[in-house]
Design an enzyme around this catalytic site. Structure first.
Site, short mmCIF file in Angstrom:
data_model
loop_
_atom_site.label_atom_id
_atom_site.label_comp_id
_atom_site.label_asym_id
_atom_site.label_seq_id
_atom_site.Cartn_x
_atom_site.Cartn_y
_atom_site.Cartn_z
N GLY A 11 47.86 36.39 23.26
CA GLY A 11 46.49 36.48 23.83
C GLY A 11 46.47 37.72 25.00
N GLN A 15 41.47 37.85 29.25
CA GLN A 15 41.28 37.92 30.83
C GLN A 15 42.75 38.04 31.19
N ASP A 16 43.55 36.89 31.00
CA ASP A 16 44.82 36.58 31.60
C ASP A 16 45.82 37.45 31.30
N ASP A 61 48.83 36.51 14.37
CA ASP A 61 47.61 35.53 14.36
C ASP A 61 48.66 33.97 14.85
N LEU A 83 49.48 32.64 25.85
CA LEU A 83 47.90 32.50 26.33
C LEU A 83 47.00 32.46 25.22
N GLN A 86 41.71 29.45 21.49
CA GLN A 86 40.35 29.45 21.42
C GLN A 86 40.14 28.75 22.53
N SER A 87 39.45 29.34 23.66
CA SER A 87 39.69 28.90 25.17
C SER A 87 38.25 28.48 25.57
N THR A 130 46.35 23.41 30.89
CA THR A 130 44.96 23.36 31.48
C THR A 130 44.38 22.23 32.37
N GLU A 132 41.84 21.07 32.09
CA GLU A 132 40.64 20.28 31.16
C GLU A 132 41.47 19.01 30.85
N TYR A 154 38.93 20.91 22.47
CA TYR A 154 39.83 21.77 23.31
C TYR A 154 41.08 21.11 23.92
N LYS A 158 44.95 21.00 23.63
CA LYS A 158 45.92 21.56 24.70
C LYS A 158 46.82 20.33 25.15
N ARG A 189 36.39 38.23 33.13
CA ARG A 189 35.84 37.06 32.56
C ARG A 189 35.00 36.95 31.46
P1 NAP Z 1 40.21 34.38 26.90
O1 NAP Z 1 40.02 35.60 27.65
O2 NAP Z 1 39.48 33.65 26.02
O3 NAP Z 1 41.50 34.99 25.98
C1 NAP Z 1 42.12 34.29 24.74
C2 NAP Z 1 43.20 35.19 24.21
O4 NAP Z 1 43.59 34.59 22.87
C3 NAP Z 1 42.45 36.43 23.70
O5 NAP Z 1 43.43 37.53 23.62
C4 NAP Z 1 42.34 36.13 21.95
O6 NAP Z 1 42.12 37.34 21.35
C5 NAP Z 1 43.47 35.18 21.77
N1 NAP Z 1 43.35 34.51 20.53
C6 NAP Z 1 42.50 33.67 20.37
N2 NAP Z 1 42.67 32.88 18.87
C7 NAP Z 1 43.85 33.69 18.45
C8 NAP Z 1 44.82 33.57 17.52
N3 NAP Z 1 44.25 32.75 16.22
N4 NAP Z 1 45.53 34.33 17.34
C9 NAP Z 1 46.16 35.27 18.20
N5 NAP Z 1 45.38 35.34 19.41
C10 NAP Z 1 44.49 34.48 19.62
O7 NAP Z 1 41.12 33.40 27.70
P2 NAP Z 1 41.82 33.47 29.16
O8 NAP Z 1 40.93 32.97 30.31
O9 NAP Z 1 42.56 34.63 29.38
O10 NAP Z 1 42.89 32.37 29.16
C11 NAP Z 1 44.37 32.36 28.62
C12 NAP Z 1 44.98 31.07 28.38
O11 NAP Z 1 44.78 30.32 29.58
C13 NAP Z 1 44.10 30.57 27.05
O12 NAP Z 1 45.12 29.69 26.42
C14 NAP Z 1 43.26 29.49 28.02
O13 NAP Z 1 43.02 28.26 27.27
C15 NAP Z 1 44.11 28.90 29.18
N6 NAP Z 1 43.54 28.49 30.31
C16 NAP Z 1 42.37 29.51 30.69
C17 NAP Z 1 41.93 29.08 32.02
C18 NAP Z 1 41.00 30.00 32.67
O14 NAP Z 1 40.15 29.40 33.52
N7 NAP Z 1 40.79 31.14 32.51
C19 NAP Z 1 42.41 27.79 32.91
C20 NAP Z 1 43.26 27.01 32.05
C21 NAP Z 1 43.93 27.51 31.00
P3 NAP Z 1 40.90 37.98 20.68
O15 NAP Z 1 40.70 38.97 21.89
O16 NAP Z 1 41.14 38.58 19.50
O17 NAP Z 1 39.89 37.00 20.58
N1 GDD Z 2 29.75 27.86 29.78
C1 GDD Z 2 28.68 27.40 30.49
N2 GDD Z 2 27.50 27.85 30.17
N3 GDD Z 2 28.97 26.40 31.35
C2 GDD Z 2 27.96 25.89 31.96
C3 GDD Z 2 26.78 26.27 31.87
C4 GDD Z 2 26.33 27.36 31.03
O1 GDD Z 2 25.36 27.78 30.77
N4 GDD Z 2 26.01 25.55 32.65
C5 GDD Z 2 26.59 24.60 33.27
N5 GDD Z 2 27.91 24.83 32.91
C6 GDD Z 2 29.08 23.75 33.24
C7 GDD Z 2 29.76 23.42 32.10
O2 GDD Z 2 29.20 22.24 31.41
C8 GDD Z 2 31.27 23.25 32.66
O3 GDD Z 2 31.09 21.78 33.24
C9 GDD Z 2 31.16 23.96 33.69
O4 GDD Z 2 30.17 24.72 33.90
C10 GDD Z 2 32.42 25.27 33.52
O5 GDD Z 2 32.22 25.74 32.40
P1 GDD Z 2 32.89 26.93 31.73
O6 GDD Z 2 32.89 28.22 32.52
O7 GDD Z 2 32.70 27.22 30.31
O8 GDD Z 2 34.53 26.51 31.74
P2 GDD Z 2 35.34 25.30 31.61
O9 GDD Z 2 35.59 24.73 32.76
O10 GDD Z 2 34.53 24.37 30.43
O11 GDD Z 2 36.49 25.88 30.84
C11 GDD Z 2 37.42 26.84 31.37
O12 GDD Z 2 38.26 26.35 32.29
C12 GDD Z 2 39.23 25.56 31.60
C13 GDD Z 2 40.23 25.14 32.79
O13 GDD Z 2 39.69 24.04 33.47
C14 GDD Z 2 37.99 27.70 30.23
O14 GDD Z 2 38.68 28.82 30.81
C15 GDD Z 2 39.16 26.75 29.75
O15 GDD Z 2 40.04 27.67 28.73
C16 GDD Z 2 39.95 26.30 30.77
O16 GDD Z 2 41.14 25.53 30.22
#
Ligand code: NAP
Ligand code: GDD
Length: 370
Positions: A11, A15-16, A61, A83, A86-87, A130, A132, A154, A158, A189
């Site tokens: 990953g 972002q991360d 992959d 990392l 499909q996030s 996460t 979640e 999702y 996880k 992001r």
């Molecule tokens: P992101 O921006 O969506 O990045 C996801 C990464 O995973 C990308 O590099 C993507 O590659 C890669 N990936 C997806 N499917 C793959 C596959 N089949 N094989 C290889 N690589 C694949 O997510 P992020 O926000 O950086 O989050 C990083 C991790 O933390 C994720 O596991 C997410 O679920 C977890 N997480 C995120 C948050 C948050 O708030 N950001 C919170 C809790 C947990 P491509 O660029 O090719 O799509």
């Molecule tokens: N995406 C999105 N788009 N969310 C919306 C919208 C919209 O137009 N309007 C309201 N929301 C609400 C969603 O229903 C959710 O309750 C909240 O905003 C946050 O949605 P996201 O920003 O899509 O993030 P997430 O909390 O569902 O998931 C992210 O955080 C998780 C950790 O708690 C992702 O980064 C996950 O990968 C990560 O695990």
């Protein structure tokens, strides 16, 4: 711990992954990343790192065990940061099988690759877990002892990742652990997550490039931190003496509505929210003359989820005390400001670039430039 500092990041283009790569390179690590082949090379977040002598990319992959095994055996990492995922929670309702394969079985593929390559005693593994997992929350705020109640495909995937990591830790005494990270955002992001969708729209509306923003549940509550601060914690978790799981959060909670209010305010637009539920609207009450009295935010059923997680709020006490991590390095207001200021510049730059492209095309057509 080993003298070699070789990190493998799955990953890496995310972002991360991009922030973590910068962080580890600065610490003297050789950083290897796994990337997917795509018909367009979209590696914007790590473009500035490519070509650095300690930064290497490998094709693979998470759905392909052989490619994972091959990279692990070639790189022989001392630390793996898993990392890749499909996030996007909403997308997981549309693509549940793919999400399960990558986010659940993908974790198993990493663990098995490490075992098969004989690295089980020398390689530490971080799993991107996460908040979640808490889903339909059973307690507020949530800590390491709060029961899980996953509430989307999702989150269910996880949850498997979380438990298989725990299982390998106990069964094979591997150093593998999960960071239970709450939402963390940044100027990098993905544009369909709610915070970035809002900051980009605020910038576009302020600059006359968009009329309205459609959102889903405005009352949903999140504990939002800054991604750049959170990658430090991933590393700290792997430097801990024993492999343990940690909640990473700011300890502060805000609604989507509040995030939108602050983002628009930073872009020079004051909003007032009127009405309720599907009829709620964000109306401009101060700011540019042309926007006063206009509805800039509306609610759309398209962005509601079949089941939504609406009350996430983390308790980072363990990470603070045991890892010495500072959860409030970047405040909520600073995070919003960083993102909006970045997007104001991006929208202005995109506008200039499109003018240049249009004029250039015209000049080429007229033969002014060749
Ligand atoms: P992101 O921006 O969506 O990045 C996801 C990464 O995973 C990308 O590099 C993507 O590659 C890669 N990936 C997806 N499917 C793959 C596959 N089949 N094989 C290889 N690589 C694949 O997510 P992020 O926000 O950086 O989050 C990083 C991790 O933390 C994720 O596991 C997410 O679920 C977890 N997480 C995120 C948050 C948050 O708030 N950001 C919170 C809790 C947990 P491509 O660029 O090719 O799509
Ligand atoms: N995406 C999105 N788009 N969310 C919306 C919208 C919209 O137009 N309007 C309201 N929301 C609400 C969603 O229903 C959710 O309750 C909240 O905003 C946050 O949605 P996201 O920003 O899509 O993030 P997430 O909390 O569902 O998931 C992210 O955080 C998780 C950790 O708690 C992702 O980064 C996950 O990968 C990560 O695990």
């Amino acid at each position: 711990m080993s003298e070699r500092k070789v990190a493998l990041i799955t990953g890496v283009t995310g972002q991360d992954g991009s922030y973590l790569s910068e962080f580890l390179l600065a610490k003297g690590y050789a950083v290897h990343g796994i990337i997917r082949r795509s018909s367009v090379d979209y590696r914007e977040r790590i473009a500035h790192l490519e070509g650095q002598p300690n930064f290497h990319l490998h094709y693979g992959d998470m759905g392909d065990s052989m490619s994972i095994l091959q990279v692990v055996s070639k790189v022989r990492p001392t630390e793996i940061y898993n990392l890749a995922a499909q996030s996007h929670v909403q997308v997981s309702f549309d693509a549940p099988e793919f999400t399960a394969d990558v986010d659940a079985v993908g974790v198993l593929r990493i663990l098995e690759a490490v075992r098969m390559c004989g690295l089980k005693d020398s390689c530490r593994i971080y799993q991107a877990s996460t908040s979640e997992l808490y889903g339909k929350v059973e307690e507020v705020p949530q800590n390491e002892n709060t029961p899980f109640h996953p509430y989307s495909p999702y989150a269910v995937a996880k949850l498997y990742g979380f438990w298989i990591v725990k299982e390998y830790r106990e069964a094979y005494h591997m150093y593998c652990c999960s960071g239970i990270l709450f939402n963390h955002e940044s100027e990098r992001r993905g544009e369909t997550f709610v915070t970035r969708k809002i900051t980009l729209a605020a910038a576009r509306i302020a600059q006359g490039k968009q009329d309205k923003l459609y959102l889903g549940n405005l009352s949903s509550l999140r504990d939002w931190g800054y991604a750049k601060d959170y990658v430090e914690c991933m590393w700290l978790i792997l430097q801990n003496e024993k492999p343990e799981d940690f909640v990473i959060a700011t300890g502060e909670q805000h609604s989507v509505r509040e995030f939108a209010y602050h983002a628009f305010k930073t872009a020079g637009i004051e909003l007032e929210f009127r009405g309720e539920g599907m009829n709620e609207k964000g109306v401009c009450v101060a700011g540019p003359e042309r926007l006063i009295g206009k509805t800039l935010i509306e609610v759309s059923a398209d962005f509601y989820r079949p089941t939504d997680v609406v009350n996430l709020w983390g308790d980072p006490t363990k990470a603070k005390e045991q890892l010495g991590w500072n959860p409030t390095k970047t405040s909520f207001e600073q995070l919003v400001s960083i993102m909006v200021k970045h997007d104001m510049k991006k929208v202005a730059a995109d506008h200039v670039a499109s003018l240049v492209r249009t004029n250039l095309a015209e000049y080429l057509e007229k033969g002014v430039v060749k």
